[in-house]
Design an enzyme around this catalytic site. Structure first.
Site, PDB file in Angstrom:
ATOM      1  N   GLU A  19      27.690  37.643  37.447  1.00 63.26           N
ATOM      2  CA  GLU A  19      27.346  36.950  38.679  1.00 63.26           C
ATOM      3  C   GLU A  19      25.950  37.380  39.138  1.00 63.26           C
ATOM      4  O   GLU A  19      24.999  36.627  39.054  1.00 63.26           O
ATOM      5  CB  GLU A  19      28.403  37.290  39.728  1.00 63.26           C
ATOM      6  CG  GLU A  19      28.325  36.529  41.024  1.00 63.26           C
ATOM      7  CD  GLU A  19      29.493  36.920  41.916  1.00 63.26           C
ATOM      8  OE1 GLU A  19      30.253  36.030  42.304  1.00 63.26           O
ATOM      9  OE2 GLU A  19      29.645  38.121  42.209  1.00 63.26           O
TER      10      GLU A  19
ATOM     11  N   GLN B 125      46.762  41.208  21.303  1.00 62.39           N
ATOM     12  CA  GLN B 125      47.162  40.944  19.920  1.00 62.39           C
ATOM     13  C   GLN B 125      46.315  39.844  19.294  1.00 62.39           C
ATOM     14  O   GLN B 125      45.997  39.896  18.104  1.00 62.39           O
ATOM     15  CB  GLN B 125      48.645  40.561  19.893  1.00 62.39           C
ATOM     16  CG  GLN B 125      49.216  40.342  18.505  1.00 62.39           C
ATOM     17  CD  GLN B 125      50.691  39.985  18.542  1.00 62.39           C
ATOM     18  OE1 GLN B 125      51.267  39.733  19.602  1.00 62.39           O
ATOM     19  NE2 GLN B 125      51.333  39.949  17.377  1.00 62.39           N
TER      20      GLN B 125
ATOM     21  N   TYR C 177      30.345  51.280  44.151  1.00 64.99           N
ATOM     22  CA  TYR C 177      29.479  50.146  44.486  1.00 64.99           C
ATOM     23  C   TYR C 177      28.940  50.253  45.907  1.00 64.99           C
ATOM     24  O   TYR C 177      27.728  50.244  46.121  1.00 64.99           O
ATOM     25  CB  TYR C 177      30.216  48.822  44.293  1.00 64.99           C
ATOM     26  CG  TYR C 177      29.334  47.626  44.612  1.00 64.99           C
ATOM     27  CD1 TYR C 177      28.298  47.264  43.757  1.00 64.99           C
ATOM     28  CD2 TYR C 177      29.520  46.865  45.769  1.00 64.99           C
ATOM     29  CE1 TYR C 177      27.478  46.182  44.038  1.00 64.99           C
ATOM     30  CE2 TYR C 177      28.708  45.778  46.053  1.00 64.99           C
ATOM     31  CZ  TYR C 177      27.681  45.450  45.188  1.00 64.99           C
ATOM     32  OH  TYR C 177      26.869  44.380  45.479  1.00 64.99           O
TER      33      TYR C 177
ATOM     34  N   ASP D  16      31.370  45.936  35.959  1.00 64.84           N
ATOM     35  CA  ASP D  16      30.217  46.110  36.849  1.00 64.84           C
ATOM     36  C   ASP D  16      29.579  47.496  36.844  1.00 64.84           C
ATOM     37  O   ASP D  16      28.878  47.851  37.796  1.00 64.84           O
ATOM     38  CB  ASP D  16      30.613  45.792  38.297  1.00 64.84           C
ATOM     39  CG  ASP D  16      31.162  44.406  38.502  1.00 64.84           C
ATOM     40  OD1 ASP D  16      30.993  43.564  37.610  1.00 64.84           O
ATOM     41  OD2 ASP D  16      31.773  44.157  39.554  1.00 64.84           O
TER      42      ASP D  16
ATOM     43  N   GLU E  68      21.180  42.301  40.420  1.00 66.23           N
ATOM     44  CA  GLU E  68      21.620  43.693  40.412  1.00 66.23           C
ATOM     45  C   GLU E  68      21.525  44.286  39.001  1.00 66.23           C
ATOM     46  O   GLU E  68      21.306  45.495  38.849  1.00 66.23           O
ATOM     47  CB  GLU E  68      23.038  43.806  40.957  1.00 66.23           C
ATOM     48  CG  GLU E  68      23.104  43.619  42.468  1.00 66.23           C
ATOM     49  CD  GLU E  68      24.493  43.759  43.048  1.00 66.23           C
ATOM     50  OE1 GLU E  68      24.677  44.618  43.928  1.00 66.23           O
ATOM     51  OE2 GLU E  68      25.396  42.998  42.626  1.00 66.23           O
TER      52      GLU E  68
END
Length: 785
Positions: free
Chosen positions: A548, A81, A398, A470, A552
């Site tokens: 992080e 909200q 992953y 991710d 990657e």
């Protein structure tokens, strides 16, 4: 700007339009599993799936017609909200029941608990957070809003709408801007002042003045000056803690700007720009393959509220300033931020230029016969273990992806070493594993969620579905594996077979078209900050979004470029190269502080392993063990990892010893996560080899720890290749995407490598005059005399 080929806007037409598959496009609405080439995708998660994406209900207007822009700096706005803190830099904002807060966040340093309030045993300055505080709270005086919603969004600007019935307050916010712009439909504005906001010292600067046809009122906070800019007919009343604004019906707007200093020239420039409201922002990119350059243009589209043409004031981050073309752009001064100083300039557009030093799909065969023979033994063992790499830690996208990536690198090495039997077996494993998922028939499958606009992998890992986290990390591994398969078997990678499913993963993380209903524009990538965001909803204790593993993310964009190159999709190749070089530039600045001007002076760690919208720190989501904290921003090591050569040599050489010392202190403190003392030693040795391959080979223990997405064969081949060729030489570039140059520190000889993805012989020219003739589908190597 380079866009990918279009697909139909309806979710049911998603893959059919992508592949030109009319049978799929005409499938009845009740069909749940739809063919995509040889594969298939579920048109929604299976009915028995309890894990679904959180609905993004707090959108309005045009935003309801688009796929949800998850993984952005403002995503929290759409999920509740009222928003979490929006870190626009240098200012922060927060939509609350009392109005839109804005302020200049103040830095705090301390333990990791500043970022992760559950962290235990953390001492010292392991984190820096920039804490939001409301210098001003802007509210409509004529109504109480029901909620705050995303009403409009450009590439780095948004409009937040607080509404009740037909009455609204709109706040226009953008990355890097010293301004916030406001419009109200009716009534006046109540402006609540934070306790730190004071009137300026009349002896030093004016409290108010008339400039550029605007009434300007000044306030002081945190040593900086704010300007409140009112249109003709508006009236301001102030008290100690509040102010109110009444408007003429013909001009119901105003702006607030934060000045770097309050001299007359800066005040004049701010007043001139105050009513150039930014309505849209757009990034355009061009990969000039012949010159190996990526040129990016940043454009703001403005609306002159008072009819007087004016350029807006924009903020340049450090990575912008280092790449500006032309280099000279006049600035008014700088404002502090979590990303370092942001320079304020008057411009509606600017250009940057970054050098691209190539992306190789594979490195060539080792030249030393003894080393090649040793490598064959490592390959034999790793080939036998290849299937066992799957499922060790998880069965989602992953950990399956990491295993696919490791096997693909093994396949490349075996191929280049002439071990075709091993390469073929590894190719078979890759195809079997990917086709199992892509078929849609097993327990592991992909589904398109039309409500959010995303391809989801089931089972989820690390909240990849429930929080949309991710996707670029996960799918980057799949796309990289597919790119390597495409080199060996173009038919497998065709859209009519398995390439269609790969293309859906590509579109999930990197759709280059805007305003689509099936996928958002560049889901994970923040075009203005120049890096990706990993968290889907960006709701995290006031710190905004985070990422992080920068490495990657970079790996994902390399995979995109290689897939585009291998499958003859030039627009996708260009997009991948743009994302790759831009993220590298940003990561060098904000994760590694390569230029020494971003990290807080009290933060003395070698890397910011976690970067948030409002902070950074030395930690991970799963452990406080320092080798993993430092290594997560290195893996996976592939030929795309040569960007690490852009770091200072001393920084690279110190990285491994710093990790070892930190691990020793961690063990002595009595902490433990059950990992070996040399965990990820293959990754640290590989980083060192970028600058000092001889020392790397001395530090690497072939029988020591191996990261779960890596192999001894990869580490051996990497370090011995660099020992033979020398570290990467970023001063030389070529006129094709797939190239790399190395310079031996002892002999001074340069080694040039390149790859030809096409079906005809290719002439490759390097910037220092070297040239190579490359046969189709081959890696070529040449060493200077």
């Amino acid at each position: 700007m380079k866009d990918l080929p279009g697909v139909g806007p309806h979710a049911l037409l998603l893959a059919g339009a992508l592949l030109g598959c009319s049978a799929w496009a005409q499938a009845p609405a009740e069909v749940k599993l739809a063919p995509v080439g040889a594969g298939a995708i579920w048109l929604a998660p299976k009915p028995n799936e309890s894990v679904r994406p959180k609905p993004a209900d707090y959108r309005s207007g045009e935003m309801l017609k688009r796929a949800v822009a998850t993984n952005t700096w403002y995503s929290s706005l759409m999920y509740g909200q009222w928003s979490d803190v929006l870190h626009a830099h240098p200012l922060t904002f927060k939509a609350t029941p009392k109005g839109m807060e804005m302020g200049l966040p103040q830095p705090r340093t301390g333990p990791v608990s500043l970022l992760k309030n559950w962290a235990q045993g953390s001492t010292g300055t392991n984190a820096v957070s920039y804490v939001h505080g409301a210098d001003f709270t802007v509210a409509a005086s004529g109504f109480e809003p029901l909620d705050a919603r995303l009403q409009n969004a450009g590439d780095w600007n948004i409009t937040v709408e607080m509404r009740r019935d037909q009455a609204y307050l709109r706040s226009h916010i953008l990355h890097g801007s010293p301004f916030a712009y406001f419009e109200v439909s009716s009534g006046g504005i109540t402006l609540s002042l934070g306790p730190q906001v004071k009137a300026p010292d009349a002896a030093a600067e004016p409290a108010s003045e008339s400039l550029a046809g605007k009434a300007v009122h000044y306030f002081k906070a945190h040593g900086h000056t704010y300007g409140l800019y009112l249109p003709s007919g508006a009236k301001l009343k102030t008290s100690v803690a509040n102010a109110s604004i009444e408007f003429a019906d013909s001009a119901r707007y105003f702006s607030i700007g934060l000045l770097p200093q309050a001299d007359a020239a800066t005040r004049q420039a701010y007043a001139q720009a105050a009513f150039a409201f930014v309505d849209n922002t757009e990034v355009q990119w061009d990969y000039d393959e012949a010159q190996s350059l990526v040129r990016t243009r940043y454009i703001t589209h403005t609306r002159s509220m008072d009819g007087v043409p004016a350029q807006p004031l924009i903020g340049l981050y450090p990575h912008h300033r280092r790449a500006l073309k032309p280099e000279a752009l006049s600035t008014l001064g700088q404002l502090p931020s979590v990303r370092g100083a942001i320079a304020i300039a008057r411009a509606d557009r600017f250009d940057t230029e970054l050098r691209f030093n190539g992306l190789m799909p594979a490195w060539p065969k080792l030249q030393n016969k003894d080393h090649s023979a040793q490598l064959s033994q490592w390959l034999l063992g790793d080939r036998r273990r290849a299937n066992s790499m799957f499922g060790k830690m998880g069965n989602g996208t992953y950990w399956t992806g990491k295993a696919l990536g490791a096997v693909a690198q093994l396949m490349n090495i075996a191929e280049q070493e002439g071990d075709e039997a091993s390469a073929a077996e590894l190719e078979r494993i890759l195809k079997q594993r990917m086709e199992s998922w892509f078929s849609g028939k097993g327990l592991s499958y992909f589904a398109h969620d039309p409500g959010i606009g995303s391809v989801l992998g089931y089972p989820e890992e690390y909240f990849s579905v429930s929080a949309m986290n991710d996707h670029h990390f996960h799918y980057g591994y799949w796309i990289m594996a597919a790119a390597q398969l495409a080199r060996r078997d173009p038919q497998w990678a065709s859209q009519q077979r398995w390439g269609g499913m790969v293309s859906l993963l590509v579109r999930d993380i990197a759709t280059a078209q805007r305003k689509r209903v099936d996928f958002p524009f560049l889901r994970n990538f923040d075009v203005y900050e120049g890096h990706s965001w990993a968290r889907g909803n960006s709701e995290f204790f006031g710190l905004g979004n985070d990422q992080e593993s920068s490495s990657e993310a970079i790996h994902a964009w390399a995979a995109l470029a290689l897939w585009g190159d291998a499958t003859a999709q030039p627009a996708l190749k260009s997009l991948g190269v743009y994302l790759y070089v831009t993220e590298v530039s940003s990561v060098l600045n904000y994760w590694f502080n390569a230029h020494g001007d971003v990290f807080h002076p009290d933060y003395r760690k070698p890397v910011a392993s976690m970067v948030f919208g409002g902070g950074y720190g030395y930690s991970t989501w799963w452990t406080e063990e320092p080798r993993q904290i430092m290594g997560i921003n290195l893996l996976p090591i592939t030929p795309a990892s040569t960007y690490l050569a852009q770091l200072p040599t001393a920084q690279v050489q110190a990285f491994g010893p710093q990790a070892a010392q930190a691990r020793q202190a961690y063990d002595q403190s009595g902490q433990s996560d059950g990992t070996s003392k040399d965990i990820w030693q293959d990754i640290f040795a590989s980083m060192l080899a970028i600058k000092d391959p001889a020392m790397a080979l001395k530090t690497w223990n072939p029988n020591g720890s191996v990261e779960l997405g890596d192999t001894r064969s990869r580490a051996f081949h990497w370090m011995h290749s660099l020992a033979d060729m020398g570290p990467p030489d970023t001063s030389v570039w070529a006129n094709v995407m797939s190239h790399a140059v190395f310079s031996h520190p002892v002999t001074g000889k340069k080694t040039y490598i390149t790859y030809n993805p096409g079906d005809k012989e290719l002439q490759v020219r390097f910037s220092d005059g070297m040239s190579l003739t490359v046969a189709p589908k081959q890696v070529a190597r040449r060493t200077s005399p």
